[in-house]
Design an enzyme around this catalytic site. Structure first.
Site, short mmCIF file in Angstrom:
data_model
loop_
_atom_site.label_atom_id
_atom_site.label_comp_id
_atom_site.label_asym_id
_atom_site.label_seq_id
_atom_site.Cartn_x
_atom_site.Cartn_y
_atom_site.Cartn_z
N THR A 14 0.83 -1.22 0.00
CA THR A 14 0.00 0.00 0.00
C THR A 14 0.86 1.26 0.00
O THR A 14 0.65 2.18 -0.79
CB THR A 14 -0.89 -0.01 1.26
OG1 THR A 14 -1.56 -1.26 1.30
CG2 THR A 14 -1.90 1.10 1.25
N VAL A 15 1.85 1.30 0.90
CA VAL A 15 2.64 2.54 1.02
C VAL A 15 3.56 2.71 -0.19
O VAL A 15 3.67 3.81 -0.76
CB VAL A 15 3.45 2.53 2.34
CG1 VAL A 15 4.26 3.81 2.47
CG2 VAL A 15 2.53 2.36 3.54
N LYS A 107 9.15 1.50 11.82
CA LYS A 107 9.35 1.84 13.24
C LYS A 107 10.00 0.69 14.01
O LYS A 107 10.82 0.91 14.89
CB LYS A 107 8.03 2.24 13.88
CG LYS A 107 6.98 1.16 13.89
CD LYS A 107 5.66 1.61 13.37
CE LYS A 107 5.61 1.40 11.87
NZ LYS A 107 4.38 1.78 11.24
N VAL A 134 6.55 7.19 12.46
CA VAL A 134 5.83 7.60 13.68
C VAL A 134 4.62 8.46 13.30
O VAL A 134 4.76 9.50 12.66
CB VAL A 134 6.75 8.40 14.63
CG1 VAL A 134 5.99 8.81 15.88
CG2 VAL A 134 7.98 7.58 15.00
N ILE A 138 1.55 12.59 10.12
CA ILE A 138 1.87 13.77 10.95
C ILE A 138 3.39 14.01 10.92
O ILE A 138 4.15 13.11 11.25
CB ILE A 138 1.45 13.55 12.43
CG1 ILE A 138 -0.03 13.19 12.53
CG2 ILE A 138 1.78 14.76 13.28
CD1 ILE A 138 -0.50 12.88 13.96
N GLY A 189 -9.36 -4.65 7.71
CA GLY A 189 -7.94 -4.65 7.33
C GLY A 189 -7.11 -3.68 8.15
O GLY A 189 -6.02 -3.28 7.74
N GLU A 192 -2.41 -5.11 12.04
CA GLU A 192 -1.12 -5.58 11.51
C GLU A 192 -1.21 -7.10 11.32
O GLU A 192 -2.06 -7.76 11.94
CB GLU A 192 0.00 -5.28 12.50
CG GLU A 192 0.20 -3.80 12.81
CD GLU A 192 1.05 -3.06 11.79
OE1 GLU A 192 1.80 -3.71 11.03
OE2 GLU A 192 0.93 -1.83 11.72
N LYS A 207 7.07 3.53 18.43
CA LYS A 207 7.00 4.94 18.03
C LYS A 207 7.42 5.85 19.19
O LYS A 207 8.16 6.82 19.01
CB LYS A 207 5.59 5.27 17.56
CG LYS A 207 5.18 4.51 16.30
CD LYS A 207 3.69 4.60 16.02
CE LYS A 207 3.31 3.79 14.80
NZ LYS A 207 1.86 3.62 14.65
N1 HSE Z 1 -0.94 -0.30 12.79
C1 HSE Z 1 -0.62 1.06 12.93
C2 HSE Z 1 -1.79 1.81 13.53
C3 HSE Z 1 -0.28 1.76 11.64
O1 HSE Z 1 -2.88 1.24 13.66
O2 HSE Z 1 -1.64 2.95 13.88
C4 HSE Z 1 1.16 1.75 11.34
O3 HSE Z 1 1.96 1.99 12.42
#
Ligand code: HSE
Length: 428
Positions: A14-15, A107, A134, A138, A189, A192, A207
Site C-alpha cells: 500500500t505505502v 518503526k 511515527v 503527521i 484490514g 497488523e 514509536k
Molecule cells: N498499525 C498502525 C496503527 C499503523 O494502527 O496505527 C502503522 O503503524
C-alpha cells in the site's frame, strides 16, 4: 540540467504504491520544490507479476532488495518492506555500506536497531529519514528535530496507534464488546499481520521510543518502555470511564526525570473534553511540551496509503534539497544510554476487579489499600453474577509503586475472581 535524485523503492504494498503514485503524478511539483527532478529508477517486491494498478515497466526490477540497495543508479534506498530483521535489515545495511541515503517507514527496525544503523550511516556520511515511521502522515519527527530544536523538551505524549484508538472509540460509540470490535477491525484490514503489535501496544511503543530518543538525546530504548495493551479493556470500563467524564486511550508518555527516562505506553483515562479525550477513530495525536514553546498538539491520520506516502515523499524531498541531519537529531555517538525510570508522579487510579461473594472479601481489599497508603475516592459494587460481583474503586492520587504493591497483595487474598484492571487517570 540539474542532477536528478534517483530512488530505488523496495516494497510495493500500500505505502510503496502510494509513493510511486505521488512521485509519478507530482513530478513537476516535486522538482519545483526541491530544485531537481526526483525519479524512480528501480523497484523490488516479492511478486513481479501482481497487478498493482500502476505502471512499473519504466523501472528496473530487482527480485533481491539487497541488490536494489547496491545499484549504481540508486541514490536513495526507500525501504517500505516492513520487518525488522532478515532481508530488510540486510538491505538497509547494504545501502549504507554502498553510501546510499535511506528513507524508511519502519518503526520496528528503528526501535530495535536504530542506534547501530544511525552510527553506521553517520560513519559513511549517509542520512536515514523515517518520518512515516511515527504517526503516519503527521510530521512529528520534523517538528521535534527541526521546528522545536530551540527547546528543552519536557514531555512527549500521545495516541500513536490508530487501530487501538479505533477499537476503543468504536466500543464506546457502538456499545460493542472488545471481541466484536476487534473482529470488525480485522475485517476492515486495520490490524497488523500480527495483531498483537497493535493491541499489545508494541507498535505504539516502538514509536514512543523513537520520539523519546530525539526529544531527550538518548539511545532508542524500546526494551525500556513500560508496555500494556488494550486487550483487557471491557465495555464496562469504557462505560464507567464515560460516566465519570473520562475516555480510555492507549496513551504514550515519555519524560526525562531526575531518576532516568520514563517511557510508558499503557491504557489510561483522560478527561473527555481534552484534545486527547476527543480523538476519534484511527486518528493519531502527539503532544510535545518544551520549555520555550510550552505545548504543541499535532493531530492527523496515523496510517493509510496517502498519509504514509505523504510522509515518505516529504523525507525524499528533504534529501533532494540536501538536508543532512543526524538520524536522531544529534550525532549517534553522542546519544546517551538512558536509565529506565518508572513513573513516580502521583495520579488517581481506576481499579476494576471481580470479587468473590464471601464475608470479608471487600474488607480485605479495603485493608490492603489502607496498608499501602492508598486512599479511596469513590467505590461502587455492582450486582452479583453467580458468585462474583464487579467492584470499581477510584483512588485518590497515589504512586504507581504503591498501586502495584496493592494489586500484588490483592491477588494473594483468594477473594479475586480475575486479575484486576488498574488504569492511571492522566491529567493532560
Ligand atoms: N498499525 C498502525 C496503527 C499503523 O494502527 O496505527 C502503522 O503503524
Amino acid at each position: 540540467m540539474t542532477t536528478p535524485l534517483r530512488l530505488g523503492i523496495a516494497g510495493l504494498g500500500t505505502v510503496g504504491i502510494g509513493v510511486v503514485k505521488i512521485v509519478r503524478q507530482k513530478a513537476k511539483l516535486l522538482e519545483a520544490r526541491t530544485g531537481r527532478p526526483v525519479v524512480i529508477t528501480a523497484v523490488s517486491a516479492r511478486s513481479r507479476d501482481k497487478d498493482r494498478g500502476v505502471v512499473l515497466s519504466d523501472y528496473a526490477w530487482e527480485d533481491d532488495p539487497v541488490a536494489l540497495a547496491q545499484r549504481d543508479d540508486v541514490d536513495v534506498f526507500v525501504e517500505l518492506m516492513g520487518g525488522h530483521d532478515g532481508t530488510t535489515k540486510a538491505a538497509i545495511e547494504a545501502a549504507i555500506a554502498a553510501g546510499k541515503d535511506v528513507v524508511t517507514a519502519n518503526k520496528a527496525l528503528l526501535a530495535h536497531h536504530g542506534q547501530a544503523l544511525a552510527e553506521a550511516a553517520e560513519a559513511k556520511g549517509c542520512v536515514i529519514r523515517y518520518e512515516a515511521a511515527v504517526a503516519g502522515g503527521i510530521p512529528v519527527i520534523k517538528a521535534l528535530t527541526e521546528g522545536l530544536a530551540g527547546n528543552e523538551i519536557t514531555r512527549v505524549m500521545g495516541v500513536m496507534n490508530g487501530t487501538c484508538n479505533y477499537i476503543l472509540t468504536r466500543m464506546q460509540d457502538a456499545k460493542l464488546p472488545y471481541d466484536e470490535v476487534f473482529a470488525e477491525a480485522d475485517a476492515l484490514g486495520y490490524l497488523e499481520a500480527d495483531p498483537n503489535l497493535d493491541v499489545g501496544g508494541i507498535d505504539a511503543g516502538h514509536k514512543l521510543a523513537i520520539l523519546a530518543s530525539i526529544a531527550f538525546g538518548t539511545q532508542v530504548a524500546f526494551d525500556r518502555v513500560q508496555l500494556e495493551g488494550i486487550q483487557r479493556i471491557s465495555i464496562d470500563d469504557i462505560r464507567q470511564a464515560k460516566d465519570m467524564g473520562y475516555r480510555i486511550k492507549l496513551l504514550g508518555v515519555a519524560q526525562m526525570t531526575g531518576r532516568g527516562l520514563e517511557q510508558r505506553m499503557t491504557p489510561c483515562l483522560v478527561p473527555a473534553d481534552s484534545p486527547l479525550g476527543q480523538l476519534k477513530g484511527g486518528t493519531n495525536m502527539v503532544v510535545i511540551e518544551g520549555d520555550a514553546v510550552e505545548q504543541v498538539v499535532l493531530r492527523g491520520p496515523g496510517a493509510g496509503e496517502g498519509p504514509t506516502a505523504s510522509a515518505v515523499v516529504g523525507d525524499i524531498c528533504d534529501v533532494a534539497r540536501g538536508l543532512r541531519l543526524p538520524t536522531f537529531g544529534v550525532p549517534a555517538k553522542d546519544l546517551k544510554e538512558p536509565q529506565q525510570a518508572y513513573s513516580n508522579s502521583p495520579a488517581p487510579y481506576y481499579l476494576r476487579m471481580s470479587l468473590l461473594d464471601r464475608p470479608g472479601a471487600l474488607a480485605k481489599i479495603a485493608t490492603i489499600l489502607g496498608e499501602t497508603g492508598i486512599s479511596i475516592d469513590r467505590m461502587r459494587q455492582g450486582k452479583h453474577v453467580g458468585n462474583e460481583a464487579p467492584v470499581l474503586i477510584v483512588t485518590h492520587k497515589t504512586q504507581q509503586s504503591a498501586l502495584r504493591e496493592a494489586v500484588e497483595m490483592m491477588q494473594k487474598t483468594g477473594v479475586l475472581a480475575a486479575e484486576p484492571v488498574a488504569l492511571r487517570i492522566e491529567s493532560v
